[in-house]
Design a protein around this motif. Structure first.
Motif, short mmCIF file in Angstrom:
data_model
loop_
_atom_site.label_atom_id
_atom_site.label_comp_id
_atom_site.label_asym_id
_atom_site.label_seq_id
_atom_site.Cartn_x
_atom_site.Cartn_y
_atom_site.Cartn_z
N SER A 15 40.62 51.92 32.95
CA SER A 15 41.34 51.11 33.92
C SER A 15 41.24 49.64 33.54
O SER A 15 40.15 49.11 33.32
CB SER A 15 40.71 51.32 35.32
OG SER A 15 41.06 50.27 36.19
N LYS A 17 41.81 47.20 35.54
CA LYS A 17 41.17 46.53 36.67
C LYS A 17 39.65 46.68 36.65
O LYS A 17 38.93 45.72 36.95
CB LYS A 17 41.74 47.10 37.97
CG LYS A 17 41.19 46.47 39.24
CD LYS A 17 41.86 47.10 40.46
CE LYS A 17 41.40 46.48 41.76
NZ LYS A 17 42.09 47.08 42.93
N TRP A 18 39.17 47.87 36.31
CA TRP A 18 37.74 48.15 36.44
C TRP A 18 36.97 48.14 35.11
O TRP A 18 35.76 47.90 35.11
CB TRP A 18 37.56 49.52 37.10
CG TRP A 18 37.84 49.50 38.57
CD1 TRP A 18 39.06 49.62 39.18
CD2 TRP A 18 36.89 49.32 39.62
NE1 TRP A 18 38.93 49.53 40.54
CE2 TRP A 18 37.60 49.35 40.84
CE3 TRP A 18 35.51 49.15 39.65
CZ2 TRP A 18 36.98 49.20 42.08
CZ3 TRP A 18 34.88 49.02 40.90
CH2 TRP A 18 35.62 49.05 42.08
N PHE A 21 38.19 43.97 32.12
CA PHE A 21 38.39 42.58 32.53
C PHE A 21 37.33 41.64 31.97
O PHE A 21 37.40 40.42 32.19
CB PHE A 21 38.45 42.46 34.05
CG PHE A 21 37.17 42.85 34.77
CD1 PHE A 21 36.21 41.91 35.08
CD2 PHE A 21 36.95 44.17 35.15
CE1 PHE A 21 35.05 42.26 35.75
CE2 PHE A 21 35.79 44.54 35.83
CZ PHE A 21 34.83 43.57 36.13
N PRO A 35 35.60 44.26 40.89
CA PRO A 35 36.88 43.64 40.54
C PRO A 35 37.90 43.73 41.68
O PRO A 35 38.25 44.81 42.12
CB PRO A 35 37.33 44.46 39.33
CG PRO A 35 36.76 45.82 39.56
CD PRO A 35 35.48 45.62 40.33
N TRP A 37 40.88 41.77 41.48
CA TRP A 37 41.79 40.81 40.86
C TRP A 37 43.20 41.35 40.67
O TRP A 37 44.06 41.14 41.50
CB TRP A 37 41.18 40.26 39.56
CG TRP A 37 40.97 41.28 38.47
CD1 TRP A 37 40.10 42.33 38.48
CD2 TRP A 37 41.66 41.33 37.22
NE1 TRP A 37 40.20 43.05 37.31
CE2 TRP A 37 41.15 42.45 36.51
CE3 TRP A 37 42.65 40.55 36.62
CZ2 TRP A 37 41.62 42.80 35.25
CZ3 TRP A 37 43.11 40.89 35.35
CH2 TRP A 37 42.58 42.01 34.68
N VAL A 38 43.46 42.06 39.56
CA VAL A 38 44.83 42.45 39.22
C VAL A 38 45.43 43.32 40.31
O VAL A 38 44.73 44.08 41.00
CB VAL A 38 44.86 43.17 37.85
CG1 VAL A 38 44.22 44.54 37.93
CG2 VAL A 38 46.27 43.26 37.29
N ASP A 40 46.74 46.18 41.35
CA ASP A 40 46.96 47.61 41.53
C ASP A 40 46.04 48.12 42.62
O ASP A 40 45.09 47.45 43.02
CB ASP A 40 46.88 48.40 40.21
CG ASP A 40 45.46 48.63 39.71
OD1 ASP A 40 44.49 48.24 40.37
OD2 ASP A 40 45.31 49.21 38.62
N ASP A 42 43.46 50.82 44.70
CA ASP A 42 42.39 51.79 44.50
C ASP A 42 42.62 53.05 45.33
O ASP A 42 41.68 53.81 45.59
CB ASP A 42 41.04 51.16 44.85
CG ASP A 42 40.62 50.10 43.85
OD1 ASP A 42 40.98 50.23 42.67
OD2 ASP A 42 39.94 49.13 44.25
N ASN A 368 42.77 40.95 45.89
CA ASN A 368 43.53 42.19 46.06
C ASN A 368 42.83 43.06 47.11
O ASN A 368 41.69 43.48 46.92
CB ASN A 368 43.59 42.92 44.72
CG ASN A 368 44.25 44.28 44.80
OD1 ASN A 368 44.64 44.73 45.87
ND2 ASN A 368 44.36 44.96 43.68
#
Length: 388
Positions: A15, A17-18, A21, A35, A37-38, A40, A42, A368
Motif C-alpha cells: 500500500s 499509504k501504509w 511513504f 498514515p 495522508w494520501v 484513499d 481504509d 484523511n
C-alpha cells in the motif's frame, strides 16, 4: 449492514499509504507511524464491486476487450440521477485516471508556452502537469477568510486574459468547498469572455455532505458547454484507486477527436476489463454503500473537529465535500517544519503539509478521515501528544 468500524490491516500489502511513504517524509522507519495522508480509504470496497470482479475472473481468457454498453449506461444513469447531467455515450472518453485525463486534454488542446490558470491552494498535480508539458502556469489564489475560500473574480479575470485554459477543482481539494451555482456561472462567463478552455476535475463529486449539492460546471454552462471538459471517476468515491478507472465528458466532437488522436499517437489506452466491471458495479449497485459511508465519515469529522478545537491554536471547519479535513494551525505560532517534525517524531502521525498545495497552504495540514472512527481517534490522540 456495512461495517465501517472494521479496522483492516493494510501494512505489508504494498500500500502506498501504509507501506511506501517513508521516502516522502524522509523517514528510515515507518512501522510506528500512523498514515493519514494520501486520499484513499481504509474501508473495504462495496461487495457489489468485489462480486463483479470475481465473476469476471471466473472466465479464463483476458484478451483485448471493449467497454460494455452496460458500463456506459451505468455512468449515464448515475450522472442523470445524481447530478442532473445529461450525457451521451459518444461524449464519454475513458482513461486510467483523472490526472492522465488532465494531461491528455492539456497536451491535445493547448500548445507549448500556452498559459494555464489554477486557483491555489489546490491539488498538487495541477502544478506539475502543465509545467511538465512546457505550458506557462499562472496562479490566481483563492481568498481565505476564517477557513472558507472564495474567488477574487477581478484577479481571476486578469489571469484569464493571458490564458488558454483554466483547471477547476470542484469539489475543491484541499479546501473542501463545493462551489455554488453563482460561482460556477461566473467562471463560465469569464472564461467565455476570454475564450478560455475549462478543464474541471470533479473526482470528488459524489463525496458531498448534506445539505450541499455538487453542481457539474457543464450543467450551468448553457451555450458554452463545448468549452467545458469534465473529468470524473468512481475511484475516489468507492475506494478503487488501484483499479484505475476514470472518464472525461467531452461534448465538442472536434475536441474529442483531438484528444483521442493525441492519445493514440502517444500509446494511451482506455481502462482494463476489471476496471470496466468495477465501474459498472459501483455505479449500478453502490449507492446504498455510498450513502452509509458518507454518514459515517460525517460523524467521524464531527468528532475530530470537536477534539481539535480543544487544542490551543488549532481549528478546522467541516468541509462541504471530500473526506479530507483542512486543519488551520496558524495560531499556534509553529512553522510548517516545526509542526511536521513534532507530528512525525513525537506524535508518530503523518499528515500532509499545506504547502504541498502551494504557498497559500502554509499554516494548514490535510488529514484523511476516510477511516474507522478508532483510527481517527488514535490520530487525534497522537496530534495532541505532538503539540502538548
Amino acid at each position: 449492514m456495512f461495517n465501517f468500524d472494521n479496522v483492516i490491516e493494510r501494512r505489508h500489502t504494498n500500500s502506498l499509504k501504509w507501506d511506501n511513504f517513508g521516502p516522502i517524509y524522509q523517514l528510515t522507519s515507518i512501522e510506528d507511524i500512523l498514515p493519514m495522508w494520501v486520499a484513499d480509504m481504509d474501508f473495504a470496497v462495496p461487495q457489489c464491486v468485489t462480486t463483479a470482479i470475481t465473476k469476471r475472473l471466473e472466465h479464463p481468457v483476458f484478451g483485448y476487450s471493449n467497454i460494455c454498453d452496460n458500463t456506459y449506461l451505468a455512468i449515464i444513469n448515475w450522472l442523470a440521477t445524481h447530478h442532473h447531467y445529461t450525457v451521451k455515450k459518444d461524449e464519454l472518453l475513458f482513461r486510467h485516471g483523472v490526472i492522465p485525463a488532465l494531461a491528455n486534454v492539456i497536451a491535445a488542446l493547448t500548445k507549448e508556452g500556452d498559459a494555464i490558470v489554477i486557483s491555489p491552494p489546490v491539488y498538487h498535480p495541477f502544478y506539475f502537469i502543465p509545467t511538465n508539458l512546457n505550458r506557462t502556469l499562472l496562479t490566481c489564489p483563492l481568498v481565505e477568510q476564517n477557513g472558507h475560500y472564495h474567488f477574487d473574480f477581478d484577479a481571476f479575470e486578469q489571469q484569464l486574459i493571458k490564458a488558454k485554459a483554466y483547471i477547476l477543482c470542484n469539489p475543491h481539494n484541499p479546501g473542501g468547498m463545493v462551489w455554488d451555482e453563482a460561482t460556477l456561472r461566473e467562471i463560465v462567463r469569464l472564461c467565455a469572455k476570454h475564450d478560455v478552455l475549462i478543464i474541471s476535475d470533479e473526482i470528488h463529486a459524489d463525496l458531498v455532505f448534506q445539505p450541499h449539492q455538487h453542481i457539474p460546471i457543464a450543467t450551468v454552462a448553457g451555450d458554452e458547454i463545448n468549452r467545458v471538459i469534465t473529468c470524473m471517476a468512481p475511484t475516489k468515491t468507492f475506494n478503487l484507486a488501484s483499479i484505475q478507472s476514470a472518464f472525461m465528458i467531452v461534448h465538442d466532437a472536434n475536441k474529442r477527436e483531438l484528444i483521442e488522436s493525441y492519445a493514440t499517437a502517444n500509446g494511451q489506452g482506455g481502462i482494463n476489463v476489471l476496471a470496466v466491471e468495477a465501474t459498472r458495479a459501483a455505479f449500478e449497485e453502490g449507492e446504498e454503500w455510498r450513502l452509509a459511508m458518507l454518514d459515517y465519515i460525517s460523524h467521524t469529522m464531527d468528532v475530530v473537529i470537536r477534539e481539535l478545537s480543544t487544542i490551543d491554536g488549532v481549528t478546522a471547519l467541516k468541509p462541504d465535500g471530500t473526506y479530507l479535513l483542512w486543519i488551520d494551525y496558524r495560531a499556534t505560532g509553529l512553522s510548517e517544519k516545526e509542526i511536521m517534525q513534532r507530528l512525525l517524531t513525537v506524535g508518530k502521525l503523518a499528515l500532509e503539509p499545506g504547502t504541498k498545495y502551494g504557498v497559500e497552504g502554509e499554516g494548514f495540514l490535510r488529514m484523511n478521515l476516510a477511516c474507522p472512527l478508532a483510527t481517527a481517534e488514535e490520530a487525534i490522540a497522537r496530534f495532541k501528544k505532538a503539540l502538548a
